[in-house]
Enzyme design. Structure first.
Site, mmCIF file in Angstrom:
data_model
loop_
_atom_site.group_PDB
_atom_site.id
_atom_site.type_symbol
_atom_site.label_atom_id
_atom_site.label_comp_id
_atom_site.label_asym_id
_atom_site.label_seq_id
_atom_site.Cartn_x
_atom_site.Cartn_y
_atom_site.Cartn_z
ATOM 1 C CG HIS A 367 -0.286 5.266 0.128
ATOM 2 N ND1 HIS A 367 0.874 5.174 0.853
ATOM 3 C CD2 HIS A 367 0.056 5.225 -1.177
ATOM 4 C CE1 HIS A 367 1.882 5.042 0.008
ATOM 5 N NE2 HIS A 367 1.419 5.064 -1.226
ATOM 6 N NE ARG A 474 -0.973 5.274 -5.243
ATOM 7 C CZ ARG A 474 -1.024 6.516 -5.729
ATOM 8 N NH1 ARG A 474 -2.112 6.958 -6.297
ATOM 9 N NH2 ARG A 474 0.020 7.325 -5.619
ATOM 10 N NE ARG A 510 1.905 0.983 -7.001
ATOM 11 C CZ ARG A 510 1.942 2.120 -6.302
ATOM 12 N NH1 ARG A 510 2.894 2.997 -6.520
ATOM 13 N NH2 ARG A 510 1.033 2.370 -5.406
ATOM 14 C CD GLU A 608 8.083 3.763 -5.808
ATOM 15 O OE1 GLU A 608 7.287 4.649 -5.452
ATOM 16 O OE2 GLU A 608 7.752 2.577 -5.892
ATOM 17 C CG ASN A 631 3.743 10.637 -4.172
ATOM 18 O OD1 ASN A 631 3.831 11.756 -4.658
ATOM 19 N ND2 ASN A 631 2.728 9.835 -4.405
ATOM 20 C CG ASP A 632 7.431 5.963 -1.964
ATOM 21 O OD1 ASP A 632 7.363 6.211 -0.748
ATOM 22 O OD2 ASP A 632 6.641 5.212 -2.547
ATOM 23 N NE ARG A 642 4.109 8.364 0.687
ATOM 24 C CZ ARG A 642 3.878 7.774 -0.488
ATOM 25 N NH1 ARG A 642 4.824 7.087 -1.089
ATOM 26 N NH2 ARG A 642 2.722 7.883 -1.078
ATOM 27 C CB CYS A 679 2.618 7.934 -11.814
ATOM 28 S SG CYS A 679 3.709 6.801 -10.960
HETATM 29 C C1 PEP Z 1 5.001 7.493 -5.509
HETATM 30 O O1 PEP Z 1 5.676 6.999 -4.619
HETATM 31 O O2 PEP Z 1 5.186 8.627 -5.967
HETATM 32 C C2 PEP Z 1 3.876 6.746 -6.085
HETATM 33 C C3 PEP Z 1 3.279 7.149 -7.179
HETATM 34 O O3 PEP Z 1 3.463 5.649 -5.436
HETATM 35 P P1 PEP Z 1 2.713 5.643 -4.030
HETATM 36 O O4 PEP Z 1 2.319 7.040 -3.696
HETATM 37 O O5 PEP Z 1 1.536 4.752 -4.183
HETATM 38 O O6 PEP Z 1 3.739 5.098 -3.103
HETATM 39 MG MG MG Z 2 5.571 4.890 -4.183
#
Ligand code: PEP
Ligand code: MG
Length: 762
Positions: A367, A474, A510, A608, A631-632, A642, A679
């Site tokens: 993050h 976020r 969120r 996700e 991402n997740d 990650r 996103c």
């Molecule tokens: C994701 O997981 O793609 C996302 C947008 O949320 P974060 O990166 O904050 O987990």
């Molecule tokens: Mg996420």
């Protein structure tokens, strides 16, 4: 052997510089292996030569003089094959190269092993003996082990600028560019000087130790107590009026605990029993924490956190870390270096001084890297080899495109990077002209580009860059910047600012998404598998009081604006959505009862977790919109943490499985008539954005830095072109080939400048 190894490693670590270390190594190895020669040749990649750097057994006059090209001799062979060579008659080998300067002719047996550090060849270590014999397996294993140790020492020496000019360099003044590999965290290049931040005091890392003087330790502890007391009073004063009375009462509890008759008295007893102040403090605080954690009552159980926090404050005073860093200590061109960067560290250097970020831990998808991308600060993550504590004040270059860090660069390298930096500034300048133009393809397909926010500064940057809404705010970021949960009214103020800044454009907030790699210091979650554990919605549904306060704050903040959307993270079961919706309706009713005129906002779910992909229909039917957290989703589909630099190479955002899932989500949402966006970071990558648009996503949300780049690409292609490219890559079975194909297509279409140096789109 193990004993000898340990002794050598200790001696090498204590050596004052690289030369001394190499000398120790060759002397001790020769002795331990009872051979006649031990030598180290280092490889200079700039001139592709090996140079004899240290030897025992060959002529000392040869040191620094003997050079071999990368393919010359047995040394060259060991280096080229990157594996040991163990032979009993070296001169008979076809690759043998006679070096008269070394006086080496009488040595028949030869064992050479490569010195490799994280895939990089640093040199070759050789032992030789007059008599013809093959070294046995244990000797070979010993030398391989030694060479692995030595590789780390050499890498360290490089980082601190201690590496000598390899004598192969003719210009005596030429300095080495020590290079370290990490993962690209945020694109761009940064030139500046290292500013190393050490982590906050860590109670659990304190060891027990007998004090030199008990009286001195008691005095030290008294001073630290006084310091902590002052700090808490000040903090309480600052928050007066912001907190509810019951929250303010906590400060009195803290002060009472610090009282001489409470915690303080116990620590002093331990000091008198023979532990130093830090150790005594740890003992007492940990006992208390353990005691509270076992309590049945939830409220009391959570007080464990307060006690730990208090202990950490006192420890910081004992360790002398309590001073705020003064702005003068920070270089004007600071490259922030830390073992583990945290969002709050980003605030420690004024933005105008910050040129780059380097984190030893973490990876591109951590993050903190996401925040760095939003701030547009070149960043490298997971630079595991760098001896970060020794970099303070050194000149550094951060290459956030490729994930490379250079220390003590030479003039040539510096100039090369300065040129890239200037080119980048020009590009950003040119892109600003797109601010008010729509993101529309040549054949008239319009795709709104929204922005991801979290930091206060994000909002302003977003408007400058023409964001049409916020696709992901976020909310955990403001939570992470605090040292306690923000109150409802504090949250309301923060959210109001976001909503007002963008109104009438929609802002998607969120709900709190902590856990995984996002920790709140005041709400620690310790788990073996944090990404599979208590994360996101799982935490907030277990703590409805946190969830309700947050949603109420959001709703109140939206009064009169009505541009709020609420989004739920980490949904893996439909009942989580039902439960969350129920709480949101409840909060809405409460807020209206309090007299706030607010409409029920749109509520959406993040996709996700793989399970959510397979329940897209059921989820889509429950909510107003869907948004993919790629991402997740990538981390869970590929089973790659990650945040772990070791497996960062396996984290492939363009993996065919990920693309198939993304396509399936877009198709599923369309069938239900539910709007769907992305996103995750893929949306802000021009290569990814093209594919996502072609898949039919309704909007893309990304960091403000990349938004103009994505817009520029979209405006320069047609939807049909994107769909043909998508059809082509969906047939492919390898992520690197997919990336190369898209890259090549975009380059051919004239976007080389936007895509930037290779390596930025992994
Ligand atoms: C994701 O997981 O793609 C996302 C947008 O949320 P974060 O990166 O904050 O987990
Ligand atoms: Mg996420």
């Amino acid at each position: 052997m193990l004993d000898i190894l340990r002794r050598i490693v200790q001696e090498v670590s204590a050596a004052s510089d690289l030369n001394a270390a190499l000398q120790v190594v060759v002397a001790r190895i020769r002795e331990a292996m009872q051979t006649e020669v031990c030598s180290v040749y280092l490889f200079d990649p700039e001139v592709k030569q090996y140079v004899l750097m240290a030897t025992e057994g060959l002529k000392q006059t040869a040191v620094g003089r003997v050079k071999l090209s990368s393919s010359q001799g047995l040394v060259g062979l060991v280096g080229a094959r990157e594996e040991p060579l163990n032979i009993d008659n070296a001169p008979a080998h076809p690759k043998f190269h006679f070096l008269s300067e070394t006086g080496e002719d009488p040595f028949l047996s030869f064992l050479g092993v490569p010195i490799i550090h994280h895939k990089r060849l640093m040199g070759v270590m050789v032992v030789q003996q007059r008599e013809s014999r093959q070294f046995d397996e244990s000797e070979e294993a010993f030398l391989v082990t030694m060479s692995a140790q030595l590789a780390g020492v050499i890498a360290h020496a490089e980082a601190t600028g201690d590496i000598l000019d390899l004598p192969s360099s003719n210009k005596a003044s030429r300095k080495k560019n020590a290079r370290f590999n990490g993962a690209p965290g945020a694109p761009g290049v940064g030139l500046g000087h290292a500013y190393v931040i050490t982590p906050a005091a860590d109670l659990s890392a304190v060891v027990d130790k007998a004090p030199d003087s008990i009286d001195d330790e008691l005095q030290r502890f008294d001073d630290a107590l006084a310091g902590a007391r002052e700090e808490i009073k000040k903090l309480g004063g600052q928050l007066e009026g912001e907190l509810r009375p019951e929250e303010m009462a906590l400060f009195d509890v803290y002060l009472n605990m610090l009282d001489d008759n409470a915690l303080g008295a116990e620590v002093k007893n331990h000091i008198r029993d023979g532990n130093w102040a830090q150790g005594a403090l740890r003992q007492v605080v940990m006992e208390y924490v353990g005691h509270f954690q076992k309590m049945e009552d939830v409220y009391l159980r959570e007080r464990a956190t307060d006690i730990r926090d208090l202990g950490t404050r006192i420890l910081a005073h004992l360790q002398g870390n309590e001073d705020e860093t003064s702005a003068e200590d920070i270089p004007d061109d600071a490259i922030l270096v830390s073992e583990e960067l945290t969002p709050s560290m980003l605030g420690e250097v004024p933005a105008e001084k910050l040129r780059g970020l380097v984190s030893v831990k973490g990876s591109s998808n951590s993050h903190v890297a996401i925040l760095a991308r939003a701030m547009g600060i070149p960043t490298i993550m997971g630079v595991v080899d760098v001896p970060y504590a020794q970099l303070q004040g050194l000149e550094l270059i951060v290459d956030g495109y490729r994930g490379l860090l250079y220390s003590s660069p030479n003039d040539e390298l510096r100039e090369e990077y300065q040129a890239i930096y200037h080119e980048e500034q020009l590009l950003q300048q040119d892109l600003l002209e797109l601010k008010d133009l729509p993101a529309e393809t040549l054949d008239g397909h319009r795709i709104p580009l929204w922005v991801n926010t979290g930091l206060v500064t994000d909002a302003l940057r977003s408007l400058d860059r023409g964001a049409e809404g916020v696709g992901l705010y976020r909310t955990e970021v403001p939570f992470m910047m605090k040292d306690r949960f923000p109150s409802e009214s504090e949250q309301q103020k923060t959210y109001r600012l976001q909503l007002e800044t963008f109104a009438p454009a929609p802002v998607t907030m969120r709900t709190l998404d902590v856990g995984g790699d996002k920790a709140l210091t005041y709400f620690p979650i310790n788990e073996a598998n944090p990404f599979l554990g208590w994360r996101g919605i799982r935490v907030t549904l277990d703590h409805p009081e946190i969830f309700l306060v947050q949603v109420r704050a959001m709703l109140k903040a939206s009064e009169g604006l009505n541009n709020l959307r609420i989004m739920l993270p980490m949904i893996s079961h439909t009942n989580e959505v039902d439960e969350a919706l129920h709480l949101i309706y409840r909060a809405h009713a409460e807020v209206r009862e309090e007299g706030f005129e607010v409409e029920m906002p749109d509520v959406g779910v993040m996709i996700e977790v793989p399970a959510a992909v397979y329940q897209i229909k059921e989820l889509a039917q429950r909510v107003d919109f869907l948004s993919v957290g790629s991402n997740d989703l990538t981390q869970y589909l590929l089973a790659v943490d990650r945040n772990n630099p070791r497996v960062a190479g396996l984290y492939q955002a363009f993996h065919p499985a990920v693309l198939t899932a993304l396509k399936q989500i877009a198709d599923g949402a369309r069938e239900q008539g539910t709007p769907v966006s992305v996103c995750g970071e893929l949306a802000g990558n021009p290569l990814g954005a093209v594919l996502l648009m072609a898949m039919g996503y309704d909007l893309l949300s990304m960091n403000a830095t990349n938004l103009p780049k994505v817009k520029s690409v979209i405006r320069g292609i047609s939807q049909q072109w994107a769909q043909e490219l998508l059809a082509e890559v969906m047939q492919m079975d390898s992520a690197p080939i997919i990336v190369a194909t898209i890259q090549l297509s975009l380059e051919k279409a004239g976007f080389s400048r936007i895509i930037g140096p290779q390596g930025s789109s992994h």
